[in-house]
Design a protein around this motif. Structure first.
Motif, PDB file in Angstrom:
ATOM      1  N   ALA A 258       0.828  -1.206   0.000  1.00 44.49           N
ATOM      2  CA  ALA A 258       0.000   0.000   0.000  1.00 44.49           C
ATOM      3  C   ALA A 258       0.865   1.260   0.000  1.00 44.49           C
ATOM      4  N   THR A 259       1.933   1.256   0.788  1.00 50.51           N
ATOM      5  CA  THR A 259       2.834   2.415   0.833  1.00 50.51           C
ATOM      6  C   THR A 259       3.468   2.658  -0.531  1.00 50.51           C
ATOM      7  N   MET A 260       3.922   1.601  -1.175  1.00 49.54           N
ATOM      8  CA  MET A 260       4.555   1.736  -2.487  1.00 49.54           C
ATOM      9  C   MET A 260       3.570   2.221  -3.546  1.00 49.54           C
ATOM     10  N   LEU A 261       2.333   1.748  -3.506  1.00 49.71           N
ATOM     11  CA  LEU A 261       1.352   2.183  -4.498  1.00 49.71           C
ATOM     12  C   LEU A 261       1.009   3.660  -4.319  1.00 49.71           C
ATOM     13  N   ILE A 262       0.996   4.142  -3.064  1.00 47.80           N
ATOM     14  CA  ILE A 262       0.788   5.571  -2.823  1.00 47.80           C
ATOM     15  C   ILE A 262       1.941   6.379  -3.415  1.00 47.80           C
ATOM     16  N   ILE A 263       3.164   5.896  -3.214  1.00 49.49           N
ATOM     17  CA  ILE A 263       4.329   6.561  -3.793  1.00 49.49           C
ATOM     18  C   ILE A 263       4.242   6.588  -5.319  1.00 49.49           C
ATOM     19  N   ASN A 264       3.816   5.476  -5.924  1.00 53.07           N
ATOM     20  CA  ASN A 264       3.722   5.400  -7.383  1.00 53.07           C
ATOM     21  C   ASN A 264       2.681   6.343  -7.961  1.00 53.07           C
ATOM     22  N   ALA A 265       1.642   6.667  -7.191  1.00 57.60           N
ATOM     23  CA  ALA A 265       0.616   7.586  -7.687  1.00 57.60           C
ATOM     24  C   ALA A 265       1.215   8.943  -8.032  1.00 57.60           C
ATOM     25  N   PHE A 266       2.264   9.326  -7.331  1.00 57.12           N
ATOM     26  CA  PHE A 266       2.918  10.600  -7.626  1.00 57.12           C
ATOM     27  C   PHE A 266       3.644  10.564  -8.971  1.00 57.12           C
ATOM     28  N   MET A 267       4.051   9.383  -9.414  1.00 55.38           N
ATOM     29  CA  MET A 267       4.681   9.257 -10.728  1.00 55.38           C
ATOM     30  C   MET A 267       3.659   9.470 -11.840  1.00 55.38           C
ATOM     31  N   VAL A 268       2.420   9.042 -11.626  1.00 51.26           N
ATOM     32  CA  VAL A 268       1.357   9.275 -12.606  1.00 51.26           C
ATOM     33  C   VAL A 268       1.145  10.777 -12.786  1.00 51.26           C
ATOM     34  N   ALA A 269       1.070  11.493 -11.668  1.00 49.25           N
ATOM     35  CA  ALA A 269       0.895  12.947 -11.727  1.00 49.25           C
ATOM     36  C   ALA A 269       2.064  13.618 -12.438  1.00 49.25           C
ATOM     37  N   THR A 270       3.278  13.098 -12.235  1.00 51.27           N
ATOM     38  CA  THR A 270       4.467  13.662 -12.883  1.00 51.27           C
ATOM     39  C   THR A 270       4.338  13.604 -14.403  1.00 51.27           C
ATOM     40  N   ALA A 271       3.942  12.463 -14.931  1.00 52.79           N
ATOM     41  CA  ALA A 271       3.811  12.315 -16.382  1.00 52.79           C
ATOM     42  C   ALA A 271       2.753  13.261 -16.940  1.00 52.79           C
ATOM     43  N   LEU A 272       1.618  13.381 -16.272  1.00 44.84           N
ATOM     44  CA  LEU A 272       0.538  14.235 -16.753  1.00 44.84           C
ATOM     45  C   LEU A 272       0.951  15.707 -16.767  1.00 44.84           C
ATOM     46  N   LEU A 273       1.696  16.133 -15.763  1.00 42.96           N
ATOM     47  CA  LEU A 273       2.110  17.534 -15.686  1.00 42.96           C
ATOM     48  C   LEU A 273       3.157  17.897 -16.739  1.00 42.96           C
ATOM     49  N   ALA A 274       3.945  16.930 -17.181  1.00 40.33           N
ATOM     50  CA  ALA A 274       5.010  17.220 -18.149  1.00 40.33           C
ATOM     51  C   ALA A 274       4.470  17.509 -19.546  1.00 40.33           C
ATOM     52  N   VAL A 275       3.260  17.055 -19.846  1.00 38.09           N
ATOM     53  CA  VAL A 275       2.735  17.144 -21.214  1.00 38.09           C
ATOM     54  C   VAL A 275       2.684  18.572 -21.749  1.00 38.09           C
ATOM     55  N   PRO A 276       2.214  19.588 -20.984  1.00 39.19           N
ATOM     56  CA  PRO A 276       2.107  20.931 -21.571  1.00 39.19           C
ATOM     57  C   PRO A 276       3.404  21.739 -21.596  1.00 39.19           C
ATOM     58  N   LEU A 277       4.503  21.229 -21.037  1.00 35.49           N
ATOM     59  CA  LEU A 277       5.734  22.013 -20.992  1.00 35.49           C
ATOM     60  C   LEU A 277       6.411  22.070 -22.357  1.00 35.49           C
ATOM     61  N   PRO A 278       7.099  23.180 -22.688  1.00 37.20           N
ATOM     62  CA  PRO A 278       7.714  23.337 -24.009  1.00 37.20           C
ATOM     63  C   PRO A 278       8.991  22.530 -24.172  1.00 37.20           C
ATOM     64  N   GLU A 279       9.249  22.091 -25.381  1.00 34.59           N
ATOM     65  CA  GLU A 279      10.515  21.419 -25.704  1.00 34.59           C
ATOM     66  C   GLU A 279      11.624  22.470 -25.787  1.00 34.59           C
ATOM     67  N   THR A 280      12.824  22.144 -25.279  1.00 34.46           N
ATOM     68  CA  THR A 280      13.944  23.092 -25.294  1.00 34.46           C
ATOM     69  C   THR A 280      15.194  22.526 -25.947  1.00 34.46           C
ATOM     70  N   GLU A 281      15.161  21.297 -26.418  1.00 34.87           N
ATOM     71  CA  GLU A 281      16.338  20.693 -27.036  1.00 34.87           C
ATOM     72  C   GLU A 281      16.804  21.527 -28.230  1.00 34.87           C
ATOM     73  N   GLY A 282      18.110  21.860 -28.239  1.00 33.62           N
ATOM     74  CA  GLY A 282      18.712  22.588 -29.341  1.00 33.62           C
ATOM     75  C   GLY A 282      18.426  24.076 -29.351  1.00 33.62           C
ATOM     76  N   ARG A 283      17.668  24.574 -28.400  1.00 32.87           N
ATOM     77  CA  ARG A 283      17.332  25.995 -28.348  1.00 32.87           C
ATOM     78  C   ARG A 283      18.393  26.756 -27.574  1.00 32.87           C
ATOM     79  N   GLU A 284      18.775  27.923 -28.073  1.00 32.66           N
ATOM     80  CA  GLU A 284      19.718  28.754 -27.347  1.00 32.66           C
ATOM     81  C   GLU A 284      19.128  29.199 -26.020  1.00 32.66           C
ATOM     82  N   LEU A 285      19.974  29.265 -24.983  1.00 30.78           N
ATOM     83  CA  LEU A 285      19.540  29.897 -23.745  1.00 30.78           C
ATOM     84  C   LEU A 285      19.440  31.396 -23.973  1.00 30.78           C
ATOM     85  N   GLU A 286      18.495  32.029 -23.318  1.00 29.69           N
ATOM     86  CA  GLU A 286      18.302  33.472 -23.502  1.00 29.69           C
ATOM     87  C   GLU A 286      19.140  34.269 -22.502  1.00 29.69           C
TER      88      GLU A 286
END
Length: 435
Positions: free
Chosen positions: A407-435
């Motif tokens: 049960a403890t491990m499954l609670i910890i894993n739920a945070f990984m699900v949230a991590t993947a969902l939150l990453a979707v709207p972030l912009p790609e930065t590979e190869g882009r110059e830093l400003e």
């Protein structure tokens, strides 16, 4: 004196044709060891928590408070050091914070009681927060554009190396008492002098402060073909936290803060209590330490593979694939009914979760312009540290109330699900110059 050419270019353009040189290797070594020290400090007492609990007569919840104390001190620390790094420079923050950490950590080894120990660990976290916050932005601002992702992910390998060092110190020195392990950690603060000797100030920061000739001198040392130009920067407003929530940056900042919290909660909730969780599954303490060491070793190829892939497929795709794979490994680990299943599930979890962390440490430092990069990264780090503070006590409370391993491990894993969902709207930065 070298003549300044007539071109005016963005400072990031000076890194587009820059080769990766021996000077970059030396810089990487200095900041790599700094990251090893950061990992070591946050994990060293985890592996001698039994001796710590006995010495002060405290249970798992009390030990969780001691383990969280450094992270608790780092939360206000990063929010102070980040804007300071944007105003005073990356180099002085890295040097003075690491040196101050070593002095305070040494004093904590002689704490006469629990209150003094917690107080000194909070203070050492306040000091360590400076180098912890600035290591990745500092490194990113010294790297050629085409090498930035790959090299910065390799810097992340310092984390499992720090874990292995903490385990090794606990194994070899733990019999002498927890305070000896702390003294060994404090000695690492002397590495601040290597950083001062080997790592130049960021040309991005120098150009942003109008110190053009100093920026050119650093770029010449880094063999930039464009070192003699005049450089422009994206913004003159330096280190103002409210600017993180203005315009197009506001959405990125909110998502970034949430992702840092849930990702670190999922990781730290497991790592802090891994020896205890494994003992619940029947492993001895020595077998649990060996398990943790093997897990740390599996992190290294995870980082290397992510480094090789991020330049080809970009930050976002690699991060998402690795987080989902880590989640599957976590479920395998949580539901394993045999020792072999425990090992294999945790190896998959370690390989992919730390590969994802390597990408995230780089990606996370590329969202903001130079004038806000230290401040933005400090807020990201603060969100991580809130999770680092909460997770040990929360998981300790779960264990104290006999929630159980699965049960403890499954609670910890739920945070990984949230991590993947939150990453979707972030912009790609590979190869882009830093400003």
């Amino acid at each position: 004196m070298t003549a300044v050419d007539s071109r005016t270019i963005p400072i990031g353009a000076a890194f587009d044709r820059m080769p990766f040189t021996r000077r970059h290797v030396l810089i990487a070594l200095a900041l790599f060891i700094a990251f090893v020290i950061e990992s070591w400090e946050q994990l060293a007492l985890v592996y001698v928590s039994g001796d710590l609990g006995t010495a002060f007569g405290i249970d798992e919840t009390g030990v969780g408070v001691v383990l969280s104390a450094v992270a608790f001190g780092m939360i206000p620390g990063v929010l102070v050091w980040g804007p300071v790094a944007d105003r005073a420079g990356r180099k002085p923050v890295a040097f003075w914070s690491l040196l101050a950490y070593g002095v305070i950590a040494f004093a904590s080894a002689f704490a006469p009681n629990l209150a003094a120990l917690v107080g000194l660990r909070v203070a050492s976290g306040l000091a360590l927060a400076g180098v912890y916050t600035i290591t990745f932005p500092y490194f990113l601002e010294l790297l050629p554009t085409r090498s930035r992702g790959r090299a910065a992910v390799y810097l992340s390998i310092g984390w499992p190396i720090g874990m292995l060092a903490a385990i090794g110190a606990s194994t070899t020195l733990g019999g002498l008492g927890w305070h000896v392990v702390v003294i060994a950690s404090a000695a690492a603060g002397l590495w601040a002098f290597a950083i001062r000797a080997w790592v130049p100030e960021s040309p991005y920061w120098l150009a942003a402060r109008g110190r053009q000739e100093e920026a050119r001198a650093v770029l010449r040392a880094l063999d930039s073909p464009d070192s003699e130009a005049t450089f422009t920067v994206a913004s003159e407003r330096v280190g103002r936290p409210l600017d993180l929530f203005r315009g197009g940056l506001a959405r990125i900042t909110v998502v970034m803060l949430l992702l840092n919290f849930v990702f670190n909660w999922g990781y730290w909730g497991l790592q802090t209590w891994l020896p205890t969780l494994l003992q619940q599954k029947g492993l001895t303490l020595s077998a649990s330490l060996g398990f943790a060491a093997l897990s740390a070793l599996m992190m290294i190829p995870g980082y290397v593979s992510a480094s090789l892939l991020t330049g080809r497929f970009g930050r976002k795709k690699v991060f998402l694939v690795y987080v989902v794979a880590a989640l599957l490994g976590g479920i395998w680990f949580a539901t394993a009914s045999t020792t072999t299943g425990l090992y294999l599930g945790n190896f998959v979890l370690s390989f992919f979760s730390l590969g994802a962390w390597g990408v995230w440490n780089t990606w996370n430092g590329e969202f903001y312009p130079t004038a806000l990069r230290g401040t933005g990264y400090s807020w990201a780090t603060a969100a991580q540290l809130v999770a680092t503070t909460v997770a040990p006590s929360a998981v300790g409370a779960l264990l104290a109330h006999a929630t159980g391993f699965t049960a403890t491990m499954l609670i910890i894993n739920a945070f990984m699900v949230a991590t993947a969902l939150l990453a979707v709207p972030l912009p790609e930065t590979e190869g882009r110059e830093l400003e």
